[in-house]
Every structure is written in C-alpha cells, then in structure tokens.
Design a protein around this motif. Sequence first.
Motif, mmCIF file in Angstrom:
data_model
loop_
_atom_site.group_PDB
_atom_site.id
_atom_site.type_symbol
_atom_site.label_atom_id
_atom_site.label_comp_id
_atom_site.label_asym_id
_atom_site.label_seq_id
_atom_site.Cartn_x
_atom_site.Cartn_y
_atom_site.Cartn_z
ATOM 1 N N ALA A 61 31.628 76.198 33.029
ATOM 2 C CA ALA A 61 30.319 76.179 33.241
ATOM 3 C C ALA A 61 29.830 76.914 34.765
ATOM 4 C CB ALA A 61 29.651 74.745 33.305
ATOM 5 N N ARG A 62 30.575 76.551 35.761
ATOM 6 C CA ARG A 62 30.551 77.333 36.875
ATOM 7 C C ARG A 62 30.461 78.734 36.924
ATOM 8 N NH1 ARG A 62 30.269 73.968 41.903
ATOM 9 N NH2 ARG A 62 31.497 75.788 42.583
ATOM 10 N N ARG A 63 31.800 79.181 36.152
ATOM 11 C CA ARG A 63 31.799 80.653 35.904
ATOM 12 C C ARG A 63 30.946 81.207 35.088
ATOM 13 N NH1 ARG A 63 37.955 82.484 34.941
ATOM 14 N NH2 ARG A 63 36.808 84.601 35.746
ATOM 15 N N ALA A 64 30.433 80.470 34.019
ATOM 16 C CA ALA A 64 29.113 81.154 33.072
ATOM 17 C C ALA A 64 27.960 81.366 33.985
ATOM 18 C CB ALA A 64 29.100 80.141 32.025
ATOM 19 N N LEU A 65 27.541 80.580 34.870
ATOM 20 C CA LEU A 65 26.385 80.791 35.814
ATOM 21 C C LEU A 65 26.596 81.651 37.161
ATOM 22 C CD1 LEU A 65 25.371 77.109 35.816
ATOM 23 C CD2 LEU A 65 24.337 79.005 34.208
ATOM 24 N N ALA A 66 28.035 82.163 37.293
ATOM 25 C CA ALA A 66 28.187 82.845 38.420
ATOM 26 C C ALA A 66 27.909 84.271 37.858
ATOM 27 C CB ALA A 66 29.411 82.860 38.960
ATOM 28 N N ASP A 67 28.053 85.224 38.804
ATOM 29 C CA ASP A 67 27.596 86.731 38.399
ATOM 30 C C ASP A 67 28.588 87.439 37.551
ATOM 31 O OD1 ASP A 67 25.233 86.700 40.228
ATOM 32 O OD2 ASP A 67 26.347 87.301 41.926
ATOM 33 N N GLY A 68 29.764 87.023 37.609
ATOM 34 C CA GLY A 68 30.776 87.603 36.945
ATOM 35 C C GLY A 68 30.643 87.257 35.329
ATOM 36 N N GLY A 69 30.176 85.817 35.130
ATOM 37 C CA GLY A 69 30.207 85.425 33.674
ATOM 38 C C GLY A 69 31.502 84.872 33.499
ATOM 39 N N LEU A 70 31.443 84.432 32.227
ATOM 40 C CA LEU A 70 32.659 83.909 31.636
ATOM 41 C C LEU A 70 33.740 84.936 31.180
ATOM 42 C CD1 LEU A 70 30.993 81.525 29.037
ATOM 43 C CD2 LEU A 70 32.647 80.696 30.813
ATOM 44 N N PRO A 71 35.028 84.695 31.464
ATOM 45 C CA PRO A 71 36.206 85.785 31.181
ATOM 46 C C PRO A 71 36.275 85.654 29.716
ATOM 47 C CG PRO A 71 37.078 83.311 31.511
ATOM 48 C CD PRO A 71 35.554 83.425 31.743
ATOM 49 N N ARG A 72 36.860 86.998 29.373
ATOM 50 C CA ARG A 72 37.351 87.112 27.959
ATOM 51 C C ARG A 72 38.766 87.209 27.858
ATOM 52 N NH1 ARG A 72 31.836 87.166 28.831
ATOM 53 N NH2 ARG A 72 30.693 88.464 27.344
ATOM 54 N N HIS B 62 27.616 63.923 31.814
ATOM 55 C CA HIS B 62 28.754 63.868 31.240
ATOM 56 C C HIS B 62 29.863 64.181 32.236
ATOM 57 C CE1 HIS B 62 31.771 65.294 28.029
ATOM 58 N NE2 HIS B 62 32.157 64.202 28.308
ATOM 59 N N LEU B 63 29.589 65.390 32.832
ATOM 60 C CA LEU B 63 30.554 65.840 33.818
ATOM 61 C C LEU B 63 30.717 65.196 34.942
ATOM 62 C CD1 LEU B 63 29.898 69.872 33.912
ATOM 63 C CD2 LEU B 63 31.481 68.509 32.325
ATOM 64 N N ALA B 64 29.585 64.318 35.617
ATOM 65 C CA ALA B 64 29.692 63.255 36.396
ATOM 66 C C ALA B 64 30.776 62.302 36.205
ATOM 67 C CB ALA B 64 28.620 62.770 36.604
ATOM 68 N N ALA B 65 30.803 61.803 34.803
ATOM 69 C CA ALA B 65 31.720 60.966 34.375
ATOM 70 C C ALA B 65 33.232 61.426 34.443
ATOM 71 C CB ALA B 65 31.425 60.568 32.926
ATOM 72 N N VAL C 162 31.459 75.498 26.850
ATOM 73 C CA VAL C 162 30.199 75.717 27.485
ATOM 74 C C VAL C 162 28.905 75.138 26.844
ATOM 75 C CG1 VAL C 162 28.904 77.561 28.777
ATOM 76 C CG2 VAL C 162 31.524 77.716 29.110
ATOM 77 N N ALA C 163 28.682 75.685 25.714
ATOM 78 C CA ALA C 163 27.341 75.142 24.895
ATOM 79 C C ALA C 163 27.525 73.486 24.964
ATOM 80 C CB ALA C 163 27.557 75.793 23.826
ATOM 81 N N HIS C 164 28.385 72.881 24.799
ATOM 82 C CA HIS C 164 28.284 71.398 24.719
ATOM 83 C C HIS C 164 28.777 70.718 25.970
ATOM 84 C CE1 HIS C 164 27.307 70.938 20.245
ATOM 85 N NE2 HIS C 164 28.242 72.288 20.260
ATOM 86 N N LEU C 165 29.222 71.526 27.202
ATOM 87 C CA LEU C 165 29.550 70.922 28.229
ATOM 88 C C LEU C 165 30.834 69.762 28.121
ATOM 89 C CD1 LEU C 165 26.797 70.549 30.994
ATOM 90 C CD2 LEU C 165 28.807 71.826 31.103
ATOM 91 N N ILE C 166 31.617 70.134 27.177
ATOM 92 C CA ILE C 166 32.868 69.371 27.063
ATOM 93 C C ILE C 166 33.884 70.019 27.148
ATOM 94 C CG2 ILE C 166 32.480 69.890 24.523
ATOM 95 C CD1 ILE C 166 33.616 67.412 23.967
ATOM 96 N N PRO C 167 35.174 69.319 27.623
ATOM 97 C CA PRO C 167 36.382 70.021 27.768
ATOM 98 C C PRO C 167 36.915 70.235 26.428
ATOM 99 C CG PRO C 167 36.185 68.266 29.428
ATOM 100 C CD PRO C 167 35.065 68.130 28.503
ATOM 101 N N VAL C 168 37.255 71.335 26.274
ATOM 102 C CA VAL C 168 38.007 71.786 24.713
ATOM 103 C C VAL C 168 39.430 72.630 25.088
ATOM 104 C CG1 VAL C 168 37.813 72.760 22.806
ATOM 105 C CG2 VAL C 168 35.786 72.089 23.749
ATOM 106 N N GLY C 169 40.395 72.032 24.718
ATOM 107 C CA GLY C 169 41.797 72.871 24.541
ATOM 108 C C GLY C 169 42.202 73.143 23.512
#
Length: 241
Positions: free
Chosen positions: A97-108, A71-74, A121-128
């Motif tokens: 997703a990249r931030r979630a997997l990095a040491d600092g994790g997701l922002p609050r 999906h992200l490749a598309a 992040v859970a569904h790997l889909i852009p959400v605005g």
Amino acid sequence: MPSSSHVSGTTCRLHVSDEVRELAPGFGYLAVEAHGLTNGPSDEAGAALLDEATRRLAGRLDGRAPQDDPHLAAWRAAYTAFGSKPSRTRNSAEALARRALADGGLPRINRLVDLYNALSVAHLIPVGGEDLDRIQGGMRLVRATGDEPFVTAAGGAGTVEHPDAGEVVWCDDEGVTCRRWNWRQGVRTRLTEDSVSALFLLERMAPMSLDALSAAGAELAETLQQACPGARIEIGDIWTP
C-alpha cells in the motif's frame, strides 16, 4: 491440544500451531489453489489491475495513512506481539500500500504476482503466492526456533538466513517459505514465469470480517480465471482458530 490443520478442499495441507493461535486469536486465512496456470512477463492487463487497485486503495483510505486502517493496525499489533517492529518490517499489505501511494507506484514482477499484488492492495489484505510444485510436504505457520533455513537473495546471489527465535514463519518440510508471517517470501517457492500451479493465501486479522475475506478470495479466483481461462481454480474454506 494439537496444532490445528486444514485441508480446505485443496491438495496442500496447511497447519497453524497452537502458539500462533494463542498469539493472534483474530487470525484467519483463505486458501485458493490453482492448476494449469499460464504465467509470463508483466503485461498491460496486469498493469491495469495494479492501477485500478491503487485507485481503490486511495478511495478506501480517503487521505489516511495505510497503517491507520483498522485491519493493518491489527496486523501491526500482531507483529509487535511476536517481537517484530512493525514500522521496520511491515506486513506485506502495508508495504504494498505504501508503494502504491508513492511516486514510483507498484512494482511489476510477472503476470501472476502482479495479479495477486493488485488484489492485496485493493482489499488491504496480505496475499501470498507459492509455487505448489516447489512446496515440500504441507505448509505450517509456527513460531520459529531460529534454526530453520530461509533461502533468500542478497546482492544478486542466493544466501541462507535464519529467522529469529519466536518469529512467526510459514515453512514446509525443507525450510522457511516466508519470514515474519508475510513480510518476506523466500526465493525457493516464489512464483516464476514458469509456474503452472500455485497456492494463494489470503490472511486476515479481526476486525476484517469473514465475509470480506470471502469476497477477496472470490475476486482473486475470478481474476485468475479471466487471466488463465484453462486453469482449474479451487477456493478452500475459511480457517479461523
């Protein structure tokens, strides 16, 4: 052929231009509208959602890099099609997703933003998430002329930028609300701790199935209802070209 429009059972009219439809025929979206929300600072419930989303992401990727997910490749292919470099300006789902997997994790950020970021992040889909009370008229997904104003922040101060000509943008009657499809949201319509009404857009590219898009929307609506028991949540119909 006129640009397609979509009301989707919600109060905010949404339009997708023919140019965007031709650029990405696998694109589709689902709108979720919410009224009577209660927002506020990030809290433990939001942190738990973000942590659980990171666990779900890790299980889904199973050691792969986010951009290797189909999906992200598309989405990367769509960004390349309108002249953007996907490794420099990533779609919002890949960036999170990249931030979630990095040491600092997701922002609050705040309760509502944390909630929809977790869903993304859970569904790997852009959400605005947009503040409905700040949207001027309907929202349109178009290829920019380059003259549209985009209100953002730089160095702690507000500033006005302009998209590149041909760039895919979401905009309303006042200007651009999100640049490079879903790369960077403007400050004018973003959800703040004072927001009480919101429009959430879940955006998909094939090969993500419409059933998967529908499931993500249903989960978002359920999570919103749990976080804001008095809110009125409306799930629109799925739009595809």
